[in-house]
Design an enzyme around this catalytic site. Structure first.
Site, PDB file in Angstrom:
ATOM      1  N   CYS A 190       0.780  -1.418  -0.141  1.00 20.56           N
ATOM      2  CA  CYS A 190       0.007  -0.104   0.181  1.00 20.56           C
ATOM      3  C   CYS A 190       0.701   1.163   0.026  1.00 20.56           C
ATOM      4  O   CYS A 190       0.275   2.236   0.026  1.00 20.56           O
ATOM      5  CB  CYS A 190      -0.808   0.016   1.199  1.00 20.56           C
ATOM      6  N   HIS A 205      -3.004   8.037   6.105  1.00 16.99           N
ATOM      7  CA  HIS A 205      -3.154   6.631   5.689  1.00 16.99           C
ATOM      8  C   HIS A 205      -4.561   6.168   5.624  1.00 16.99           C
ATOM      9  O   HIS A 205      -5.302   5.656   4.818  1.00 16.99           O
ATOM     10  CB  HIS A 205      -2.106   5.644   5.906  1.00 16.99           C
ATOM     11  N   LYS A 223      -9.577   7.931   1.806  1.00 12.03           N
ATOM     12  CA  LYS A 223      -9.884   6.812   1.397  1.00 12.03           C
ATOM     13  C   LYS A 223     -11.436   6.501   1.726  1.00 12.03           C
ATOM     14  O   LYS A 223     -12.204   5.606   1.195  1.00 12.03           O
ATOM     15  CB  LYS A 223      -9.155   5.606   2.067  1.00 12.03           C
ATOM     16  N   HIS A 248      -9.586   2.154  -0.867  1.00 18.67           N
ATOM     17  CA  HIS A 248      -8.082   1.747  -0.756  1.00 18.67           C
ATOM     18  C   HIS A 248      -7.799   1.345  -1.993  1.00 18.67           C
ATOM     19  O   HIS A 248      -7.873   0.124  -2.020  1.00 18.67           O
ATOM     20  CB  HIS A 248      -7.999   0.988   0.452  1.00 18.67           C
ATOM     21  N   PHE A 280       1.439  -2.896   4.735  1.00 13.54           N
ATOM     22  CA  PHE A 280       1.539  -4.230   5.249  1.00 13.54           C
ATOM     23  C   PHE A 280       2.999  -4.433   5.109  1.00 13.54           C
ATOM     24  O   PHE A 280       3.738  -4.332   4.098  1.00 13.54           O
ATOM     25  CB  PHE A 280       0.663  -5.240   4.571  1.00 13.54           C
TER      26      PHE A 280
END
Lengths: 115, 403
Positions: free
Chosen positions: B163, B295, B327, B332, B391
């Protein structure tokens, strides 16, 4: 094999269904205990596999924290159990599991609901 | 510490659930319009989630000659649409971009192509695949196609950090310009994750919301997948000034860190260090930051950790900064997200409007900052951060400043 035992149903569920089909009704409480025992063994196996733990170090009252189980471990453990028993543990239920006993209760409930 | 040339942004391009171009994207953002809707193209009974931020009715024939389409996976098509818009917006001529760079981030690569080929082999039992399966599906396909279509012959490559892919790509391109290797670069991210296998994989991770994305909100229930691409044209300031280009802002600094911790659980320290490094790199102090495009995935873990990270990095300034997660509107879009959010951040500076965090009902536990809830805010934005935390603990933060 019982009529509700599908091809992809795991061993434990099949044993349970077989017992239900053939057992005299006055033995139902023993059967439930047996089923609990089978499910419990499956849970311990899934935890010991994921965390590389000796099964004897896992007790029914162990908390997931004490066993070092992270959220990622938890979804992997539950995945193994779901696969073996052909059940689905909803996300909301998973978030509330904090001990081995919690898993046992939730999984038992789902197996009973499925049957 | 800035070494070398100053980098500016001179072109923007995007395609997302919020619009086929950047004008549409921005209009939707400031209207608080959501691109999240009922999942199309899949049987609802196959999935627990029923929503996604998809680009509906995208017809490649409107964008590409029929003869080229067999070579273009959906993720490459998005990259091309966004890159062409960004280059057109920059006003750069063919000769000026020829020696430039293309750096494109992608989290997934050509999954549509891969999954179609697996279906043919494993399900339909076909014995051979389409001859273009490799060049269409490879993770560098989008970068290659952008270089070919736009005529860029300098350093061209793909980059993947889940991401954070787009932010890492933009930063890599900025490093190439700072170092003097190139004068101009097209950089950003692209992803098209709405394939059966990928959706199942995300579902298995139990992070998908079943209704909508509510970043930082007490009732947040997970992320909503999106798709699209965002591209920026970066240029050395000298090059841009010499040709009197329209300069959106300075790409003032960046920070890259790794948690070196857990594969999915985020760390506040790693994210905070990325923000701090970006500030130091840009020679800025926390007091200069007006806006942070977070984020803000809408997962339980990210939003509370990111809040803690912002407090760690900005100290007393944290409470005074406008923060939002766009988002909540474009979903996302994985490897494209950072680029879409950087574009939103740049346009917030340009227009003096901070897009809102939509679907916000009440602050979540540990989410105690100003998330610009539900209504966009008119305010001067001199400097801003755009956060991406992937991640695997890969963090990339871009700092931009008006100029």
């Amino acid at each position: 094999m019982g009529s509700f035992c599908f091809v992809n149903v795991g061993r434990v569920a099949c044993i349970y269904n077989e017992c239900l089909k053939t057992a005299p009704t006055d033995n139902v409480s023993n059967l439930v205990t047996n089923m609990d025992q089978q499910i419990y063994s499956l849970i311990v196996k899934a935890i010991s596999k994921q965390k590389m733990l000796d099964p004897s170090s896992i007790a029914e009252n162990s908390t997931l924290d004490a066993l070092g189980i992270t959220s990622l471990d938890a979804i992997s453990i539950v995945y193994e159990i779901e696969d073996a028993l052909d059940i689905e543990v909803p996300n909301e239920a998973l978030e509330n599991l904090s001990s081995v006993q919690d898993i046992l209760l939730e999984v038992t409930r789902l197996v009973q609901a499925r049957n | 510490m800035i070494l070398g040339k100053k980098v500016v942004v001179t072109g923007l391009g995007s395609i997302s659930s919020l619009g086929r171009d950047t004008h549409g994207f921005w209009r939707s953002l400031i209207a608080g319009k959501s691109g999240i809707s009922r999942l199309r193209g899949f049987s609802p009974q196959d999935f627990k989630t029923s929503v996604g931020a998809q680009i509906h009715d995208f017809n490649p024939e409107e964008y590409f000659p029929a003869v080229e389409i067999p070579l273009l996976d959906r993720y490459t098509q998005f990259a091309l649409v966004a890159a062409r818009e960004a280059l057109e917006d920059s006003g750069l001529g063919q000769a000026e971009i020829r020696d430039g760079a293309v750096v494109i981030g992608t989290g997934c690569g050509g999954k549509e192509t891969d999954e179609r080929s697996y279906q043919a082999l494993y399900k339909e039992k076909k014995r051979r695949l389409h001859p273009l399966t490799i060049p269409r599906g490879m993770p560098s396909s989008a970068a290659s196609q952008v270089s070919m279509v736009c005529g860029v012959t300098g350093p061209v490559f793909a980059l993947s950090s889940a991401c954070a892919s787009a932010n890492h790509a933009v930063i890599q391109a900025a490093i190439l310009i700072r170092s003097g290797l190139v004068e101009v670069a097209v950089a950003g991210g692209t992803d098209a994750p709405f394939t059966y296998g990928l959706l199942k994989a995300w579902e298995a991770l139990r992070v998908l919301s079943q209704d909508t994305c509510r970043p930082f909100s007490s009732d947040r229930s997970g992320l909503v997948l999106g798709e699209g691409a965002g591209m920026v044209v970066l240029e050395s300031e000298i090059h841009a000034r010499r040709r009197s280009a329209h300069v959106y802002c300075e790409l003032a600094g960046f920070g890259m860190t790794a948690d070196a911790g857990h594969i999915t659980d985020p760390s506040a320290d790693g994210a905070a260090r990325a923000m701090s490094v970006a500030l130091t790199d840009a020679h800025m102090n926390p007091g200069e930051i007006d806006y942070i495009n977070a984020h803000g995935t809408g997962t339980l873990a990210n939003d509370v950790t990111e809040t803690r990270a912002i407090r760690l990095a900005l100290g007393n300034r944290a409470g005074a900064v406008a923060i939002s997660s766009t988002k909540s509107m474009h979903g996302h879009a994985l490897g494209a997200s950072g680029a879409l959010e950087l574009i939103a951040t740049i346009l917030a500076i340009q227009h003096g409007i901070v897009p809102a965090t939509m679907n916000f009902t009440a602050p979540g536990a540990g989410c105690d900052l100003d998330y610009t809830p539900n209504l966009p805010r008119t305010m001067k934005v001199q400097a801003a951060l755009s956060n991406s935390f992937a991640f695997g603990g890969l963090n990339a933060v871009v700092a931009v400043r008006s100029c």
